[in-house]
Design an enzyme around this catalytic site. Structure first.
Site, PDB file in Angstrom:
ATOM      1  N   ASP A 137       9.005 -14.887  21.892  1.00 40.35           N
ATOM      2  CA  ASP A 137       7.899 -14.439  21.048  1.00 40.35           C
ATOM      3  C   ASP A 137       7.390 -13.083  21.522  1.00 40.35           C
ATOM      4  O   ASP A 137       6.851 -12.963  22.631  1.00 40.35           O
ATOM      5  CB  ASP A 137       6.787 -15.489  21.121  1.00 40.35           C
ATOM      6  N   TYR A 142      -2.381  -8.927   7.083  1.00 43.18           N
ATOM      7  CA  TYR A 142      -1.207  -8.100   7.328  1.00 43.18           C
ATOM      8  C   TYR A 142      -1.581  -6.616   7.285  1.00 43.18           C
ATOM      9  O   TYR A 142      -1.244  -5.848   8.191  1.00 43.18           O
ATOM     10  CB  TYR A 142      -0.128  -8.391   6.281  1.00 43.18           C
ATOM     11  N   LYS A 183      -1.521  -3.835  10.405  1.00 45.30           N
ATOM     12  CA  LYS A 183      -0.693  -2.636  10.386  1.00 45.30           C
ATOM     13  C   LYS A 183      -1.542  -1.365  10.479  1.00 45.30           C
ATOM     14  O   LYS A 183      -1.103  -0.357  11.047  1.00 45.30           O
ATOM     15  CB  LYS A 183       0.177  -2.615   9.133  1.00 45.30           C
ATOM     16  N   THR A 188      14.148  -6.932   2.958  1.00 47.93           N
ATOM     17  CA  THR A 188      14.364  -7.667   4.199  1.00 47.93           C
ATOM     18  C   THR A 188      14.017  -9.131   3.944  1.00 47.93           C
ATOM     19  O   THR A 188      13.587  -9.512   2.853  1.00 47.93           O
ATOM     20  CB  THR A 188      13.461  -7.137   5.334  1.00 47.93           C
TER      21      THR A 188
END
Length: 260
Positions: free
Chosen positions: A62, A155, A159, A190
């Site tokens: 991890d 998210y 970022k 992806t």
């Protein structure tokens, strides 16, 4: 001679997508790799690297856990004597969880992997890079960290944090010769974006994927890998504290109505 000939490089999130593309490209450019992923797909990437003639060690763990990241750095030094570059690429999307269903634990997990993970890369890579007076730290951010419209709340916030981390860490390492930069991918096909692509294809709308950027297309992992190669290499010796968008021009514009 490749652009990374003889250099020791770590890549996290190397089991698929951008990380796998980067591993193959970096090895082809002469890098000696230590790669990692939370899943055993890292070994499949390593197999492909070896088949292409590259040098690689694959580890499963991890990238948001400090002991594992510290161990990655130690392994790279043990295997190759030095650490020249690290790409903290591992990340998670956090899923399409409605705002009202998000809780502190959900946010904490996204931030742990996406933001604390890159910090740990900075912390532990710099401890072996600073004494040598050189090194490159690359982190995967996102256009979602630049402005709204490219990701969910946790998210996007994580970022944005990576972008700021690239700036602040570069200055925290003032005078050491260690560079820190981030890459902000746009829409790339992806595993993380698979639901978007699968949904569009099921609706017959594949041709519209990426239509909002000036190149009117989506990107592929190798295009991000090449940006990472530049930042990890000596070609980017004067690039520091930057967040470089690789997004077909998506982040260059405010929303507009196209007239053709």
């Amino acid at each position: 001679m490749g652009r990374l000939s003889g250099k020791s490089v770590i890549i996290t999130g190397a089991g698929s997508g951008i990380g796998r593309a980067a591993s193959l490209l970096f090895a082809a450019e002469g890098a000696k790799l230590v790669i990692a992923d939370k899943f055993d797909t890292a070994e499949e990437t390593a197999r492909q690297v070896r088949e292409a003639g590259g040098t690689v060690v694959a580890l499963v763990g991890d990238a948001g856990e400090e002991a594992f990241v510290a161990g990655l750095v130690d392994r790279a030094v043990a295997e190759h004597g030095v650490l020249d570059a690290i790409w903290a690429n591992a990340g998670i999307s956090g899923g399409a969880v409605p705002r009202e269903d998000q809780d502190a634990a959900h946010w904490a997990e996204v931030l742990r992997v996406n933001l604390i993970g890159p910090f740990l890369a900075v912390k532990h890579a710099s401890r072996v890079m600073v004494p040598r007076g050189q090194g490159s730290i690359v982190m995967t951010a996102s256009v979602a960290g630049i402005r709204s419209g490219a990701g969910g709340l946790p998210y996007s916030a994580s970022k944005a944090g990576v972008i700021n981390l690239a700036q602040t860490a570069a200055n925290d390492l003032y005078g050491t010769g260690v560079r820190v930069n981030a890459i902000c991918p746009g829409l790339i096909e992806t595993g993380m974006t698979k639901p978007i692509f699968d949904g569009a294809r099921a609706r017959g709308n594949e041709a519209k994927i990426g239509q909002l950027n000036p190149l009117t297309r989506y990107g592929v992992p190798s295009e991000i890998a090449h940006a990472g190669l530049f930042l990890a290499s000596d070609d980017a010796s004067y690039v520091n504290g930057q967040a470089i968008a690789v997004d077909g021009g998506l982040s260059s514009s405010h929303p507009v109505v196209r007239r053709r």
